[in-house]
Motif scaffolding. Sequence first.
Motif, PDB file in Angstrom:
ATOM      1  N   LEU A 123       0.895  -1.153  -0.046  1.00  0.00           N
ATOM      2  CA  LEU A 123       0.032  -0.067  -0.067  1.00  0.00           C
ATOM      3  C   LEU A 123       0.819   1.345  -0.189  1.00  0.00           C
ATOM      4  CD1 LEU A 123      -2.931  -0.847   2.703  1.00  0.00           C
ATOM      5  CD2 LEU A 123      -2.564  -1.636   0.129  1.00  0.00           C
ATOM      6  N   PRO A 124       0.587   2.231  -0.815  1.00  0.00           N
ATOM      7  CA  PRO A 124       1.569   3.343  -1.016  1.00  0.00           C
ATOM      8  C   PRO A 124       1.065   4.260   0.290  1.00  0.00           C
ATOM      9  CG  PRO A 124      -0.596   3.555  -2.361  1.00  0.00           C
ATOM     10  CD  PRO A 124      -0.407   2.066  -2.082  1.00  0.00           C
ATOM     11  N   SER A 125       2.334   4.837   0.938  1.00  0.00           N
ATOM     12  CA  SER A 125       2.114   5.699   2.214  1.00  0.00           C
ATOM     13  C   SER A 125       3.070   6.814   2.164  1.00  0.00           C
ATOM     14  CB  SER A 125       2.402   4.874   3.504  1.00  0.00           C
ATOM     15  OG  SER A 125       2.379   5.494   4.665  1.00  0.00           O
ATOM     16  N   GLY A 126       2.556   7.912   1.385  1.00  0.00           N
ATOM     17  CA  GLY A 126       3.338   8.848   0.925  1.00  0.00           C
ATOM     18  C   GLY A 126       4.280   8.405  -0.163  1.00  0.00           C
ATOM     19  N   SER A 127       5.663   8.748   0.110  1.00  0.00           N
ATOM     20  CA  SER A 127       6.710   8.215  -0.852  1.00  0.00           C
ATOM     21  C   SER A 127       7.181   6.941  -0.175  1.00  0.00           C
ATOM     22  CB  SER A 127       7.929   9.156  -0.632  1.00  0.00           C
ATOM     23  OG  SER A 127       8.244   9.451   0.611  1.00  0.00           O
ATOM     24  N   ASP A 128       6.529   6.316   0.889  1.00  0.00           N
ATOM     25  CA  ASP A 128       6.800   5.073   1.362  1.00  0.00           C
ATOM     26  C   ASP A 128       6.149   3.898   0.929  1.00  0.00           C
ATOM     27  OD1 ASP A 128       9.277   5.879   2.637  1.00  0.00           O
ATOM     28  OD2 ASP A 128       8.098   6.335   4.511  1.00  0.00           O
ATOM     29  N   THR A 129       6.070   2.676   1.314  1.00  0.00           N
ATOM     30  CA  THR A 129       5.414   1.489   0.991  1.00  0.00           C
ATOM     31  C   THR A 129       4.996   0.817   2.327  1.00  0.00           C
ATOM     32  OG1 THR A 129       5.983   1.351  -1.184  1.00  0.00           O
ATOM     33  CG2 THR A 129       4.899  -0.345  -0.307  1.00  0.00           C
ATOM     34  N   GLU A 130       3.898   0.670   2.616  1.00  0.00           N
ATOM     35  CA  GLU A 130       3.442  -0.225   3.640  1.00  0.00           C
ATOM     36  C   GLU A 130       3.114  -1.535   3.203  1.00  0.00           C
ATOM     37  OE1 GLU A 130       1.177   1.236   7.437  1.00  0.00           O
ATOM     38  OE2 GLU A 130      -0.451   0.438   5.894  1.00  0.00           O
ATOM     39  N   LEU A 131       3.868  -2.731   3.689  1.00  0.00           N
ATOM     40  CA  LEU A 131       3.386  -3.846   3.269  1.00  0.00           C
ATOM     41  C   LEU A 131       2.448  -4.605   4.165  1.00  0.00           C
ATOM     42  CD1 LEU A 131       6.786  -5.308   2.437  1.00  0.00           C
ATOM     43  CD2 LEU A 131       5.351  -4.210   0.836  1.00  0.00           C
ATOM     44  N   TRP A 132       1.236  -5.135   3.863  1.00  0.00           N
ATOM     45  CA  TRP A 132       0.411  -5.874   4.737  1.00  0.00           C
ATOM     46  C   TRP A 132       0.641  -7.382   4.478  1.00  0.00           C
ATOM     47  CZ3 TRP A 132      -2.856  -5.072   8.769  1.00  0.00           C
ATOM     48  CH2 TRP A 132      -3.238  -3.958   9.060  1.00  0.00           C
ATOM     49  N   ILE A 133       1.178  -7.929   5.406  1.00  0.00           N
ATOM     50  CA  ILE A 133       1.692  -9.358   5.188  1.00  0.00           C
ATOM     51  C   ILE A 133       1.346 -10.188   6.398  1.00  0.00           C
ATOM     52  CG2 ILE A 133       3.899  -8.726   5.961  1.00  0.00           C
ATOM     53  CD1 ILE A 133       4.825 -10.475   3.600  1.00  0.00           C
ATOM     54  N   GLU A 134       1.471 -11.378   6.211  1.00  0.00           N
ATOM     55  CA  GLU A 134       1.078 -12.315   7.383  1.00  0.00           C
ATOM     56  C   GLU A 134       2.300 -12.253   8.171  1.00  0.00           C
ATOM     57  OE1 GLU A 134       1.808 -16.684   6.245  1.00  0.00           O
ATOM     58  OE2 GLU A 134       2.397 -15.557   4.155  1.00  0.00           O
ATOM     59  N   CYS A 135       2.120 -12.655   9.377  1.00  0.00           N
ATOM     60  CA  CYS A 135       3.004 -12.441  10.570  1.00  0.00           C
ATOM     61  C   CYS A 135       2.825 -13.756  11.822  1.00  0.00           C
ATOM     62  CB  CYS A 135       3.499 -11.208  11.200  1.00  0.00           C
ATOM     63  SG  CYS A 135       1.930 -10.760  12.040  1.00  0.00           S
ATOM     64  N   ASP A 136       3.845 -13.955  12.603  1.00  0.00           N
ATOM     65  CA  ASP A 136       4.068 -14.928  13.473  1.00  0.00           C
ATOM     66  C   ASP A 136       3.673 -16.273  13.043  1.00  0.00           C
ATOM     67  OD1 ASP A 136       4.040 -15.696  16.098  1.00  0.00           O
ATOM     68  OD2 ASP A 136       2.034 -15.633  16.574  1.00  0.00           O
ATOM     69  N   ALA A 137       4.562 -16.956  12.253  1.00  0.00           N
ATOM     70  CA  ALA A 137       4.256 -18.096  11.566  1.00  0.00           C
ATOM     71  C   ALA A 137       4.167 -19.189  12.494  1.00  0.00           C
ATOM     72  CB  ALA A 137       5.651 -18.281  10.687  1.00  0.00           C
ATOM     73  N   ASN A 138       3.216 -20.168  12.142  1.00  0.00           N
ATOM     74  CA  ASN A 138       2.990 -21.339  12.962  1.00  0.00           C
ATOM     75  C   ASN A 138       4.128 -22.359  12.800  1.00  0.00           C
ATOM     76  OD1 ASN A 138       2.199 -22.349  10.659  1.00  0.00           O
ATOM     77  ND2 ASN A 138       0.030 -22.264  11.304  1.00  0.00           N
ATOM     78  N   SER A 139       3.817 -23.711  13.317  1.00  0.00           N
ATOM     79  CA  SER A 139       4.949 -24.548  13.045  1.00  0.00           C
ATOM     80  C   SER A 139       5.105 -25.009  11.759  1.00  0.00           C
ATOM     81  CB  SER A 139       4.497 -25.836  14.138  1.00  0.00           C
ATOM     82  OG  SER A 139       3.185 -26.365  13.982  1.00  0.00           O
ATOM     83  N   LYS A 140       4.014 -24.730  10.901  1.00  0.00           N
ATOM     84  CA  LYS A 140       4.082 -25.112   9.584  1.00  0.00           C
ATOM     85  C   LYS A 140       4.525 -24.156   8.676  1.00  0.00           C
ATOM     86  CE  LYS A 140       0.197 -28.609   9.866  1.00  0.00           C
ATOM     87  NZ  LYS A 140      -1.120 -28.871   9.420  1.00  0.00           N
ATOM     88  N   GLY A 141       4.758 -22.940   9.234  1.00  0.00           N
ATOM     89  CA  GLY A 141       5.467 -21.782   8.295  1.00  0.00           C
ATOM     90  C   GLY A 141       4.443 -20.814   7.803  1.00  0.00           C
ATOM     91  N   TYR A 142       3.246 -20.793   8.269  1.00  0.00           N
ATOM     92  CA  TYR A 142       2.045 -20.031   7.749  1.00  0.00           C
ATOM     93  C   TYR A 142       1.605 -18.763   8.845  1.00  0.00           C
ATOM     94  CZ  TYR A 142       1.389 -23.429   4.170  1.00  0.00           C
ATOM     95  OH  TYR A 142       1.465 -24.415   3.057  1.00  0.00           O
ATOM     96  N   GLY A 143       1.472 -17.771   8.368  1.00  0.00           N
ATOM     97  CA  GLY A 143       1.319 -16.610   9.411  1.00  0.00           C
ATOM     98  C   GLY A 143      -0.265 -16.737  10.326  1.00  0.00           C
ATOM     99  N   THR A 144      -0.284 -16.269  11.398  1.00  0.00           N
ATOM    100  CA  THR A 144      -1.293 -16.378  12.228  1.00  0.00           C
ATOM    101  C   THR A 144      -1.939 -14.929  12.445  1.00  0.00           C
ATOM    102  OG1 THR A 144       0.012 -16.388  14.059  1.00  0.00           O
ATOM    103  CG2 THR A 144      -0.505 -18.488  13.336  1.00  0.00           C
ATOM    104  N   ALA A 145      -1.607 -14.069  11.633  1.00  0.00           N
ATOM    105  CA  ALA A 145      -2.087 -12.676  11.916  1.00  0.00           C
ATOM    106  C   ALA A 145      -1.540 -11.788  10.628  1.00  0.00           C
ATOM    107  CB  ALA A 145      -1.586 -11.926  13.017  1.00  0.00           C
ATOM    108  N   LEU A 146      -2.105 -10.644  10.464  1.00  0.00           N
ATOM    109  CA  LEU A 146      -1.672  -9.715   9.355  1.00  0.00           C
ATOM    110  C   LEU A 146      -1.112  -8.442  10.108  1.00  0.00           C
ATOM    111  CD1 LEU A 146      -4.727  -9.664   7.292  1.00  0.00           C
ATOM    112  CD2 LEU A 146      -2.472 -10.970   6.677  1.00  0.00           C
TER     113      LEU A 146
END
Length: 325
Positions: A123-146
Motif C-alpha cells: 500500500l502506498p504511504s506517501g513516498s513509502d510503501t506499507e506492506l500488509w503481510i502475514e506474521c507470527d508463523a506457526n509450526s508449518k510456516g504459515y502466518g497467524t495474523a496480518l
Amino acid sequence: MNHIPGLPLSRRGLIRTGVGASLAALGLAAGAQTASADVTATKRFDLAQPSHDLFRSKDTHGARVQQSFAFDWVNKFLFVATKRSGSAESDGDLCINKMDFDGNYISYMHLNGFGHGVAFAALPSGSDTELWIECDANSKGYGTALAPIRFTADTTLSSPAASAAYQPISGATEYTCSVDPVYQRMIVRYHTSAGKRIAVYPLSAFETRSFGSPLVDFKQPTISGTPQGYTLYGSYMYYLTGDAYPGDGTPTGDGNSYVTSIDINTGTVAQGPVLTKAGSTLHHREPEGLAIYRTDAGEARLFIGFATGVEGDRRSSIFYKNALI
C-alpha cells in the motif's frame, strides 16, 4: 517482542476482543456462508485470452523461488516475496525484493518468522510503501495474523506476535491478503476448523486499522491443485494453482498452471479453471502469485507470476492478462 513500524501498540488485540463478537451477533462467524452480497457487479478478466509479458527471468536478492508479488501503484514499485536462502520451509523467513516495473532489482528487506508468502499487499504511504503481510508463523510456516510493515531497504525485521498485529476474523488461525487498487478493497484468505474462507473489506479498513464487518465472507469453493496465489478485481476473486514443470524449451506437456475466477457475491466459480501457457518455454516454470494493477492509461491488468530458472539461481517472471468481459 519487536514493535512493528506504523503499528500502534494501543491497538493490540483490537480484533480479537472487539469485532469478533459483532461478527457473531450478525451471523458472520466462520460457519456463515456470506456476510452480504452487495458488492456492485463489475467486469471480469477473460482467462481464456492470451497473456502478455511484463518481464522474464529477472534476478532477485536471493537464489530461491518467488512466492508472490504486489504493486505499489502510486510510487510505481513492484515487491516480490521470495523464500529465504538457508531457511527451512517451516521457519517462515521471507525476503521482500523491491524492483522497478522492468524487473530491475533495487533493494531487499528480510522478514524473519513471518510466514509462507502466498499473497501480500503493498500500500502506498506517501513516498513509502506499507506492506500488509502475514506474521507470527506457526509450526508449518504459515502466518497467524496480518501486520503492516513499512518497507525499509537492506534491513531485517523479526515477526511480531499475533497479539501485536491484526486478526480481522474471530477464530481464524491463518491469514494472507491481497489488494484491489482499482476498486480500493482488500481480500483476506483465512483458515478455520471448517477450511479456507474468503473475506473482502474496504481498503480504508486497513488504512485506519478499524475493520468492522467484511463486505463479503464466504467459504472458498473447492478447486483442485496446489494453491499458488490469489487476488481481487471488482466483484471477482482470481485464484492460481499448479506445480513446477521443466518448461525448458522442449516441454513434454502444458503443465498444470490454472487460473480460476470466483464471483464474490455468490462464492461460486465464474470461469475456469483455465490453463495458462504464459512463459511456457521457461525453465522450471512454477506458478507463484497474482496481483492487480491499472496503468496510467487506465488499462486494468491481472498479473500472473512464475518462479523460473535453474536450482540455485531462481528468477522472477511475470505476465498479465488485460481482456475484460
